[in-house]
Design an enzyme around this catalytic site. Structure first.
Site, PDB file in Angstrom:
ATOM      1  CG  ASN A   6      -1.868  -1.203   1.225  1.00  0.00           C
ATOM      2  OD1 ASN A   6      -2.440  -1.567   0.195  1.00  0.00           O
ATOM      3  ND2 ASN A   6      -1.990  -1.860   2.386  1.00  0.00           N
ATOM      4  NE  ARG A   7       2.817   2.310  -5.103  1.00  0.00           N
ATOM      5  CZ  ARG A   7       3.696   1.968  -6.039  1.00  0.00           C
ATOM      6  NH1 ARG A   7       4.994   2.010  -5.781  1.00  0.00           N
ATOM      7  NH2 ARG A   7       3.301   1.592  -7.225  1.00  0.00           N
ATOM      8  CG  LEU A   8       2.628   2.794   5.484  1.00  0.00           C
ATOM      9  CD1 LEU A   8       2.134   4.221   5.252  1.00  0.00           C
ATOM     10  CD2 LEU A   8       1.746   2.094   6.499  1.00  0.00           C
ATOM     11  CG  HIS A   9       7.244   2.312  -0.094  1.00  0.00           C
ATOM     12  ND1 HIS A   9       6.755   1.061  -0.393  1.00  0.00           N
ATOM     13  CD2 HIS A   9       6.901   3.115  -1.131  1.00  0.00           C
ATOM     14  CE1 HIS A   9       6.154   1.097  -1.574  1.00  0.00           C
ATOM     15  NE2 HIS A   9       6.216   2.328  -2.035  1.00  0.00           N
TER      16      HIS A   9
END
Length: 231
Positions: A209-212
């Site tokens: 979820n692009r929560l890198h």
């Protein structure tokens, strides 16, 4: 499956965020993983080795960013030929576009884009030439064909055709005993190594979820300071 490098799950890892990413590591990248002197070196070495083990094509390839005399940025891919506590090393022609940029603005950035593993490492800092002895030592390790090509090429300068380039290379090879010759090939006067001396290093680890995960090291007043960055 690798589970991490920090000796357990750091206390600030969310309960619902422990699924392994493409790198196969369940734990989230954390500032506590960065240890040693300098603190970026050990983890960078681990990630580079794991890129090799994962059969990433050209795992030592890095995107080098420079700034030309007019302040315009340039990027290209080069090969890292050394990394130690003093920095990251690459080689090129001094009169190439890279060399001209670095003569005008001796700073650069490099990025190691291990996309298949959802990992990146970014370096920023000043760039200095390596010693003639270091250049000579690396030159002697290069394949003979690569030495001849470097000698033949006026790097970044225009040429009329591929045929003209091959004819130029063949002429240089003939003058030095050919591809199969034994005569030592001298280091070109306009060719050598540079070392990027990092003042900032960032590790990036992809997550769902692009929560890198991003952890940045900054050298401030001679001391490395680590911080987690929002993605």
């Amino acid at each position: 499956m690798r589970v991490g490098y920090g000796g357990g799950i750091p206390p600030n890892v969310g309960d619902g965020d422990r699924a392994a990413g493409a790198d196969g590591v369940r734990d989230n990248l954390d500032p506590s993983w960065l240890r040693g002197d300098p603190p970026w070196l050990d983890l960078f070495g681990v990630w580079l080795r794991e890129a090799v083990e994962a059969r990433i094509p050209e795992p030592n390839a890095m995107v080098l960013g420079t700034v030309d005399p007019n302040g315009v940025p340039n990027t290209r891919t080069v090969l890292c030929k050394g990394a130690d506590a003093s920095g990251v090393v690459f080689f090129t022609g001094y009169d190439s576009d890279k060399g001209i940029d670095l003569a005008a603005n001796p700073v650069a950035s490099v990025t190691f884009p291990w996309i298949a593993l959802e990992r990146q490492v970014h370096f920023r800092g000043a760039v200095v030439p390596v010693s003639p002895e270091d250049t000579e030592a690396y030159w002697r390790m290069r394949p003979r064909g690569s030495q001849l090509s470097a000698l033949a090429s006026d790097q970044s300068r225009p040429i009329g055709s591929r045929h003209e380039l091959e004819a130029k290379a063949a002429d240089i090879a003939a003058r030095h005993g050919g591809l199969d010759g034994d005569d030592p090939i001298p280091v070109p006067a306009d060719w050598g190594g540079y070392r990027l001396e990092p003042a900032r290093v960032e590790f990036w680890q992809g997550r769902a979820n692009r929560l890198h995960n991003r952890v940045r090291l900054s050298l401030i007043d001679g001391v490395w300071q680590a911080a987690r960055l929002q993605p």
